[in-house]
Design a protein around this motif. Sequence first.
Motif, PDB file in Angstrom:
ATOM      1  N   GLN A  55      26.001   1.690 -43.692  1.00  0.00           N
ATOM      2  CA  GLN A  55      24.802   2.421 -43.291  1.00  0.00           C
ATOM      3  C   GLN A  55      23.603   1.672 -43.849  1.00  0.00           C
ATOM      4  N   VAL A  56      22.517   1.605 -43.076  1.00  0.00           N
ATOM      5  CA  VAL A  56      21.326   0.867 -43.493  1.00  0.00           C
ATOM      6  C   VAL A  56      20.111   1.781 -43.375  1.00  0.00           C
ATOM      7  N   GLN A  98      15.685   2.140 -44.842  1.00  0.00           N
ATOM      8  CA  GLN A  98      14.494   1.548 -45.458  1.00  0.00           C
ATOM      9  C   GLN A  98      14.037   2.466 -46.588  1.00  0.00           C
ATOM     10  N   ALA A  99      13.690   1.895 -47.725  1.00  0.00           N
ATOM     11  CA  ALA A  99      13.123   2.649 -48.849  1.00  0.00           C
ATOM     12  C   ALA A  99      11.967   1.822 -49.400  1.00  0.00           C
ATOM     13  N   GLY A 100      10.745   2.153 -48.981  1.00  0.00           N
ATOM     14  CA  GLY A 100       9.593   1.360 -49.388  1.00  0.00           C
ATOM     15  C   GLY A 100       9.764  -0.063 -48.885  1.00  0.00           C
ATOM     16  N   PRO A 101       9.595  -1.058 -49.769  1.00  0.00           N
ATOM     17  CA  PRO A 101       9.729  -2.447 -49.329  1.00  0.00           C
ATOM     18  C   PRO A 101      11.174  -2.949 -49.269  1.00  0.00           C
ATOM     19  N   TYR A 102      12.125  -2.074 -49.532  1.00  0.00           N
ATOM     20  CA  TYR A 102      13.524  -2.485 -49.628  1.00  0.00           C
ATOM     21  C   TYR A 102      14.339  -2.048 -48.412  1.00  0.00           C
ATOM     22  N   GLN A 103      15.280  -2.910 -48.045  1.00  0.00           N
ATOM     23  CA  GLN A 103      16.296  -2.537 -47.063  1.00  0.00           C
ATOM     24  C   GLN A 103      17.565  -2.258 -47.857  1.00  0.00           C
ATOM     25  N   ILE A 104      18.100  -1.067 -47.693  1.00  0.00           N
ATOM     26  CA  ILE A 104      19.264  -0.639 -48.450  1.00  0.00           C
ATOM     27  C   ILE A 104      20.460  -0.561 -47.499  1.00  0.00           C
ATOM     28  N   SER A 105      21.540  -1.235 -47.862  1.00  0.00           N
ATOM     29  CA  SER A 105      22.807  -1.115 -47.143  1.00  0.00           C
ATOM     30  C   SER A 105      23.765  -0.368 -48.056  1.00  0.00           C
ATOM     31  N   PHE A 106      24.498   0.576 -47.490  1.00  0.00           N
ATOM     32  CA  PHE A 106      25.385   1.420 -48.289  1.00  0.00           C
ATOM     33  C   PHE A 106      26.748   1.487 -47.618  1.00  0.00           C
ATOM     34  N   SER A 107      27.802   1.365 -48.420  1.00  0.00           N
ATOM     35  CA  SER A 107      29.163   1.503 -47.886  1.00  0.00           C
ATOM     36  C   SER A 107      30.055   2.207 -48.899  1.00  0.00           C
ATOM     37  N   VAL A 108      31.123   2.810 -48.376  1.00  0.00           N
ATOM     38  CA  VAL A 108      32.100   3.531 -49.190  1.00  0.00           C
ATOM     39  C   VAL A 108      33.470   2.941 -48.908  1.00  0.00           C
ATOM     40  N   ASN A 109      34.251   2.738 -49.955  1.00  0.00           N
ATOM     41  CA  ASN A 109      35.599   2.209 -49.802  1.00  0.00           C
ATOM     42  C   ASN A 109      36.548   3.052 -50.640  1.00  0.00           C
ATOM     43  N   PRO A 110      37.568   3.678 -50.047  1.00  0.00           N
ATOM     44  CA  PRO A 110      37.941   3.637 -48.646  1.00  0.00           C
ATOM     45  C   PRO A 110      37.004   4.498 -47.804  1.00  0.00           C
ATOM     46  N   ASN A 111      36.995   4.216 -46.514  1.00  0.00           N
ATOM     47  CA  ASN A 111      36.191   4.988 -45.587  1.00  0.00           C
ATOM     48  C   ASN A 111      37.115   5.569 -44.522  1.00  0.00           C
ATOM     49  N   PRO A 112      37.298   6.853 -44.450  1.00  0.00           N
ATOM     50  CA  PRO A 112      36.610   7.866 -45.242  1.00  0.00           C
ATOM     51  C   PRO A 112      37.229   7.991 -46.626  1.00  0.00           C
ATOM     52  N   GLN A 126       7.109  -0.899 -60.828  1.00  0.00           N
ATOM     53  CA  GLN A 126       7.032  -0.462 -59.429  1.00  0.00           C
ATOM     54  C   GLN A 126       7.355   1.034 -59.351  1.00  0.00           C
ATOM     55  N   PRO A 127       6.823   1.712 -58.334  1.00  0.00           N
ATOM     56  CA  PRO A 127       7.230   3.115 -58.151  1.00  0.00           C
ATOM     57  C   PRO A 127       8.688   3.191 -57.691  1.00  0.00           C
ATOM     58  N   VAL A 128       9.338   4.281 -58.053  1.00  0.00           N
ATOM     59  CA  VAL A 128      10.731   4.483 -57.655  1.00  0.00           C
ATOM     60  C   VAL A 128      10.784   4.695 -56.145  1.00  0.00           C
ATOM     61  N   GLN A 129      11.715   4.009 -55.494  1.00  0.00           N
ATOM     62  CA  GLN A 129      11.933   4.144 -54.052  1.00  0.00           C
ATOM     63  C   GLN A 129      13.300   4.794 -53.853  1.00  0.00           C
ATOM     64  N   SER A 130      13.425   5.617 -52.810  1.00  0.00           N
ATOM     65  CA  SER A 130      14.709   6.288 -52.609  1.00  0.00           C
ATOM     66  C   SER A 130      14.990   6.543 -51.136  1.00  0.00           C
ATOM     67  N   THR A 131      16.257   6.752 -50.858  1.00  0.00           N
ATOM     68  CA  THR A 131      16.731   7.112 -49.530  1.00  0.00           C
ATOM     69  C   THR A 131      18.066   7.820 -49.690  1.00  0.00           C
ATOM     70  N   SER A 132      18.546   8.426 -48.609  1.00  0.00           N
ATOM     71  CA  SER A 132      19.817   9.163 -48.663  1.00  0.00           C
ATOM     72  C   SER A 132      20.742   8.724 -47.536  1.00  0.00           C
TER      73      SER A 132
END
Length: 146
Positions: free
Chosen positions: A39-40, A42-56, A132-138
């Motif tokens: 999953q990808v 955007q959080a401020g100036p950052y691009q965040i990629s997130f994965s879970v292993n195992p999936n599901p 820097q200010p804290v950046q976040s996403t879900s």
Amino acid sequence: MKRRQLLILMLGIALLILFTVLATSLDSLFPPPTSATVQVAQAGPYQISFSVNPNPPHVAQVAALTVHIINKETQQSIDNAHVTLAISMLTMDMGTDTVTAQSQASGMYRGTYQFSMSGSWAVHIAIAMPGQPVQSTSFDVTVANS
């Protein structure tokens, strides 16, 4: 008249039992969809990629949660961030657990978590950089039964 009332009562009880059996078996008949492999967001100036292993991920099994952070403008990996994962169930208030992800290399951060129940969960990622200010996403994660 009493026979008719007894028949209606017995029919009601039989339907209640039937609906209970059907409702409890729906999860095995129609398993919830898995989360996207990566999953990808955007959080401020950052691009965040997130994965879970195992999936599901499965209930009562430790899952690896991997976060990859790059500066969207420069495409450079972010290696000196403090990354925290706040994990909570979406459909039931089970509280929020916090995991600190450890830096691996090249903007990769990894944490582990054992989900306690099947269903939809949210993983809220907070990125703290010095000065820097804290950046976040879900991200959403669907957890399967064992």
